[in-house]
Design an enzyme around this catalytic site. Structure first.
Site, PDB file in Angstrom:
ATOM      1  N   ASP A 251     -43.606   2.026   1.570  1.00  0.00           N
ATOM      2  CA  ASP A 251     -43.201   1.738   0.187  1.00  0.00           C
ATOM      3  C   ASP A 251     -42.723   3.031  -0.463  1.00  0.00           C
ATOM      4  OD1 ASP A 251     -43.784  -0.872   0.573  1.00  0.00           O
ATOM      5  OD2 ASP A 251     -45.739  -0.805  -0.409  1.00  0.00           O
ATOM      6  N   LYS A 273     -42.469  -1.630   8.322  1.00  0.00           N
ATOM      7  CA  LYS A 273     -42.444  -2.696   7.324  1.00  0.00           C
ATOM      8  C   LYS A 273     -41.927  -2.164   5.996  1.00  0.00           C
ATOM      9  CE  LYS A 273     -46.269  -4.516   5.517  1.00  0.00           C
ATOM     10  NZ  LYS A 273     -46.057  -4.648   4.067  1.00  0.00           N
ATOM     11  N   ASP A 304     -40.603  -7.177   4.554  1.00  0.00           N
ATOM     12  CA  ASP A 304     -41.721  -7.961   4.031  1.00  0.00           C
ATOM     13  C   ASP A 304     -41.291  -8.685   2.742  1.00  0.00           C
ATOM     14  OD1 ASP A 304     -44.204  -9.036   3.692  1.00  0.00           O
ATOM     15  OD2 ASP A 304     -45.176  -7.168   3.064  1.00  0.00           O
ATOM     16  N   LYS A 306     -41.460 -11.998   2.056  1.00  0.00           N
ATOM     17  CA  LYS A 306     -42.319 -13.129   1.679  1.00  0.00           C
ATOM     18  C   LYS A 306     -41.513 -14.226   0.990  1.00  0.00           C
ATOM     19  CE  LYS A 306     -46.588 -10.444   1.278  1.00  0.00           C
ATOM     20  NZ  LYS A 306     -46.078  -9.058   1.311  1.00  0.00           N
ATOM     21  N   ASP A 309     -39.258 -20.123  -1.632  1.00  0.00           N
ATOM     22  CA  ASP A 309     -38.423 -20.875  -2.562  1.00  0.00           C
ATOM     23  C   ASP A 309     -37.857 -22.086  -1.829  1.00  0.00           C
ATOM     24  OD1 ASP A 309     -36.732 -21.525  -4.817  1.00  0.00           O
ATOM     25  OD2 ASP A 309     -36.855 -19.400  -5.386  1.00  0.00           O
ATOM     26  N   SER A 364     -54.862  -9.683   2.037  1.00  0.00           N
ATOM     27  CA  SER A 364     -55.891  -8.648   1.906  1.00  0.00           C
ATOM     28  C   SER A 364     -56.223  -8.346   0.456  1.00  0.00           C
ATOM     29  CB  SER A 364     -55.432  -7.368   2.613  1.00  0.00           C
ATOM     30  OG  SER A 364     -54.188  -6.927   2.087  1.00  0.00           O
TER      31      SER A 364
END
Length: 475
Positions: A251, A273, A304, A306, A309, A364
């Site tokens: 990130d 990721k 990632d 996710k 929709d 998590s």
């Protein structure tokens, strides 16, 4: 004790635990004699006698630290034996529960403890081997099984071929002789059973098919051959080749920093990721050098996103717009919340020919609203799309008997703790040996390190050593 054994056999007949007629066994064979030992639980004195006989029989077993009964008939038998001998017991569930601790093996034990299996009747031995696979998957050792009755149809040899020595109180031949001598059955019945045993054996190929593969004790090399999704197969091969199960969650907000970071940690990871939409200076020109770094260091790019929709919107989010994810990320994450339309959209969108999806079954983050039923339906959905689904994101070993799928577990740090936004962490050892992870996702433990490459190498080694410990415990 021999006389006590004969009296016990006659008692089994008197309570209708031994039946004669035409019955079907678990492995599909028809039999003229059937042993329904579940009724023993209604006869406490007989149960106590059985426990005494089993304890007498296992005197020759060299060493065992624990006892485990094969679900479900042998569980009360094992319990009485445990109480009488003061030897601790563990309990194996037929499937991991989807609430509480979600453990498959209940009880207190240490890696490497030797567990004695208790079973009532053995025909093929497959039920014992199923239990052994789950126990060894939990780092226990299993070498011996004590049983009440050996039906003499190939199970003893099958177990021996798989490293388990069987100790039986009675064989079917002995049982028939005892019952005949006691006047319970006539000579014709004995002869019928003898003829049946002489002509009816369980084929070993049938036995093997009846025992599901536990992914926790299979090597990545073996599991690559069982993978139905091309990306999961590729991931297994990368992990085996590079000896790493580490996925780094990067990130980072700056494109140059992202490329530099990928170059540094690349030698130690199987996947990188990303959350590509958090880059403050994103430009499509970033994607080619990022792909080149992944190819150079043999890891997969994993966006990632996710997706969650309606199908058409997901199709656009996946393959259109500024990021064109389908053109560069062979792996993506998907919520099952919106149903199968999301997967259909991913499957049919333009982009890379080979693609894999990780379905999110558990999270998590503390306080998440994922329900037990949601987890069940997600696993079910994953199994309905074998050519698309590479694996499942979860915190527990939810699909042990589907070794072609990969369990990815986020939230891993060397020190267990929780941040101020609800993220909970597991240690590398815990996530592999207890949680069942195949790939562990580490974020800030590496991205915030003063030397990310060195940190990645440490995580890589710890995770790989834990994986080796997991599969070697079954050998």
């Amino acid at each position: 004790m021999e006389q006590k054994l004969k009296e016990f056999a006659k008692e089994l007949f008197s309570i209708d635990a031994i039946k004669f007629g035409e019955y079907k066994t678990k492995v599909g064979l028809m039999t003229p004699v059937y042993c329904d030992l579940r009724v023993i639980v209604s006869y406490p004195k007989l149960m106590e006698t059985l426990a005494d006989l089993l304890i007498w029989k296992i005197q020759n077993v060299e060493r065992y630290d624990l006892i485990c009964g094969v679900p479900y008939t042998a569980l009360p038998i094992a319990t009485v034996v445990s109480i009488k001998t003061s030897i601790p017991m563990v309990m194996r569930r037929k499937e991991a529960k989807d609430y509480g601790t979600k453990k498959l093996i209940e009880g207190v034990f240490k890696p490497g403890d030797n567990c004695l299996i208790v079973e009532d009747v053995v025909t093929s031995g497959s039920s014992i081997l199923e239990t052994v696979k789950d126990l060894t998957g939990a780092t226990l050792k299993c070498t011996d099984a004590i049983i009440l009755l050996n039906r003499e149809q190939g199970g003893e040899q099958f177990l021996k071929n798989n490293g388990i020595k069987m100790h039986a109180l009675l064989s079917m031949t002995q049982l028939m002789q005892i019952l005949h001598e006691a006047g319970c059955i006539d000579k014709a019945t004995v002869q019928k059973v003898e003829n049946y045993l002489a002509t009816t054996k369980v084929d070993e190929s049938v036995m093997k098919k009846s025992v599901p593969d536990n992914r926790l004790i299979l090597s990545f090399e073996a599991r690559a051959k069982l993978a139905k999704n091309p990306i999961s197969e590729q991931l297994f091969k990368i992990m085996r080749c590079k000896q790493t199960t580490l996925c780094v969650a990067v990130d980072i907000l700056n494109s140059t920093d992202l490329l530099n970071f990928a170059e540094r940690v690349g030698p130690h990871i199987c996947a990188l990721k990303t959350h590509i939409d958090i880059l403050e200076d994103f430009h499509p020109n970033l994607l080619q050098p990022l792909q080149e770094i992944a190819k150079s260091h043999n890891f997969l790019l994993f966006e990632d996103r996710k997706f969650a929709d309606i199908g058409k919107t997901v199709e656009y989010q996946y393959s259109k717009g500024l990021y064109k994810i389908s053109s560069w990320a062979p792996l993506v994450t998907v919520h099952s919340l919106m149903g199968r339309g999301v997967l259909d959209a991913i499957k049919t969108s333009e982009g890379l020919e080979k693609r894999g999806v990780f379905l999110l079954a558990e999270a998590s983050a503390a306080g998440n609203l994922i329900s037990d039923n949601y987890v069940k339906e997600t696993i079910k959905m994953a199994e309905e799309y074998p050519e698309l689904i590479a694996g499942v994101v979860c915190q527990n070993p939810l699909f042990l008997n589907n070794p072609g799928l990969i369990q990815l577990c986020p939230g891993v740090q060397m020190e267990n703790k929780q941040d101020n936004l609800g993220q909970r962490y597991n240690s590398p050892l815990t996530v592999v040996l207890e949680k069942g992870a195949d790939i562990a996702v580490v974020g800030r433990g590496i991205t915030q390190s003063s030397d990310p490459a060195c940190a990645a190498e440490r995580y890589k080694k710890m995770l790989w050593d834990a994986y080796l410990q997991r599969i070697e415990s079954s050998s």
